[in-house]
Design an enzyme around this catalytic site. Sequence first.
Site, PDB file in Angstrom:
ATOM      1  N   ASP A 256       0.851  -1.193   0.000  1.00  0.00           N
ATOM      2  CA  ASP A 256       0.000   0.000   0.000  1.00  0.00           C
ATOM      3  C   ASP A 256       0.888   1.246   0.000  1.00  0.00           C
ATOM      4  O   ASP A 256       1.857   1.324  -0.769  1.00  0.00           O
ATOM      5  CB  ASP A 256      -0.948  -0.034   1.209  1.00  0.00           C
ATOM      6  N   TYR A 406      -3.675  11.254   0.925  1.00  0.00           N
ATOM      7  CA  TYR A 406      -4.070  11.003  -0.470  1.00  0.00           C
ATOM      8  C   TYR A 406      -4.037  12.295  -1.287  1.00  0.00           C
ATOM      9  O   TYR A 406      -3.575  12.297  -2.433  1.00  0.00           O
ATOM     10  CB  TYR A 406      -5.469  10.383  -0.509  1.00  0.00           C
ATOM     11  N   HIS A 463      -4.516  -7.872   0.134  1.00  0.00           N
ATOM     12  CA  HIS A 463      -3.869  -6.577   0.289  1.00  0.00           C
ATOM     13  C   HIS A 463      -3.104  -6.431   1.600  1.00  0.00           C
ATOM     14  O   HIS A 463      -2.026  -5.837   1.624  1.00  0.00           O
ATOM     15  CB  HIS A 463      -4.940  -5.487   0.198  1.00  0.00           C
TER      16      HIS A 463
END
Length: 487
Positions: A256, A406, A463
């Site tokens: 990630d 982000y 993930h």
Amino acid sequence: MWQEILPNAWECILSHIRSFEYSQKNAVLAPVAALGFGGMLVYWMRSRQKIKTIEMGDGWWGSGERALKGKEDESIRPFKIETSDKEIEDLHRRLEQARTTAPHLEGAAFHYGFNSSYLQKVVAYWRNQFDWCKQVEVLNKYAHFQTTIEGIDIHFIHVKPSYVPHGRAVQPLLMVHGWPGSFYEFYKITPLLTEPARHSLNEGDVVFEVICPSIPGYGFSEAPHQKGFDTIATARIFHKLMNRLGFKEYYLQGGDWGSRITTNMAQMLPQSVKGLHLNLVFISRQGLRRMISVMLGAYVPWLVGLTREDVQRTYPFIQKNIYELLRESGYLHIQATKPDTAGCGLNDSPVGLAACILEKFSTWTDKSFLHKDDGGLESKYSLDELLTNVMIYWVTSSIVSSMQFYKENISKDPGLTADARVGVYVPTWIAAFPQELVHTPRVWAKDIFKNIITYSYMPRGGHFAAFEEPKLLAQDIMHFVRKVEQL
């Protein structure tokens, strides 16, 4: 330097050519010798070229102006996670007063997001059975620290092996989490890496000391007070952290955001990175060659370097790389544009926070969990584990700052970032888990990662690799480090 080396090198070549020319016996070999020595010189010159790197630079993320703060405190301070009756009472009150969620649509499972019926079960467990005090003790079983870097306090755990077999070197390993995870993701894999023999791992000849920091703005690491804090700034801070701990060379592991941060670290100071292990690969550049590879891969994969496993994980391309990605990435657009707006509700409501975070631990763990009423959450994790991760966000009020990460990284043209045209030349090992959100074949990864030692097609997992399949990931990391050390 080149002015001195080149004339001497060419003089050496010419002297060999002349010696051949003066000998009739070797006259035919003269051009061959010249070509050979010329090729050697070109190879040597290329090998001596400086690898392009990301500039280390410096930064300031504290409040106010750096000049007014004086010399930074570089001490490493013990840190302990604590809680209080007041904190727990506030949580319980909010859980009790949470508005009843709307009834879920029949047969919807997790297709519309977190199933409201199952959410009620989670909330009831959280209120009546989950013991935060007990989980705080679990979190404190490893040594926690904080240190101030570039104006903000950086939190990390540092776990050393209790026993090291004679003659074996301890390898420092920095492991970096992502969103919506935390340093807690590595609690199950850490003992496998620091005490491998005790856990019956065959790769017991490799022993690690593990450092797991919290990304600034996540958990117990202070959030940046200035705009612009991206993965490159994080990479620089983590290099400074490792240097402050006394490490000149170390291994890196990430998935990630951790994948991009550790990749930036390898691009920034390759001389400090002994090896890079990733369980997710970011490839931002898309060109004509990639388009051709995608088009031909479904029909003649061998022609474009795709394996049978690549084909199974990548095609049908539209479904797996567009529709499924669109379904799972709605949050990304919100957080990359207006994170504060969405974040304020999550920061105020523990139920909303849990729904947002735990929904990712469902479908990002296994895409088929979308069809389950409980999202398959308890098939890979316990509710205690899942809620402990949620609590790290809740008690630190870090959901908004974690979402801001982000915007700092995605609201820019990816082709203009400092790392866009910088390759990764350190030894790299990629572990491709079958349930990962996107699959990046080795042949595509080579566009960025120029020194891939091995590419592992993992048999299961998604993930959150360290959280889901700690033993699989630990063995893969050990294989990697052992191979690099042998090289």
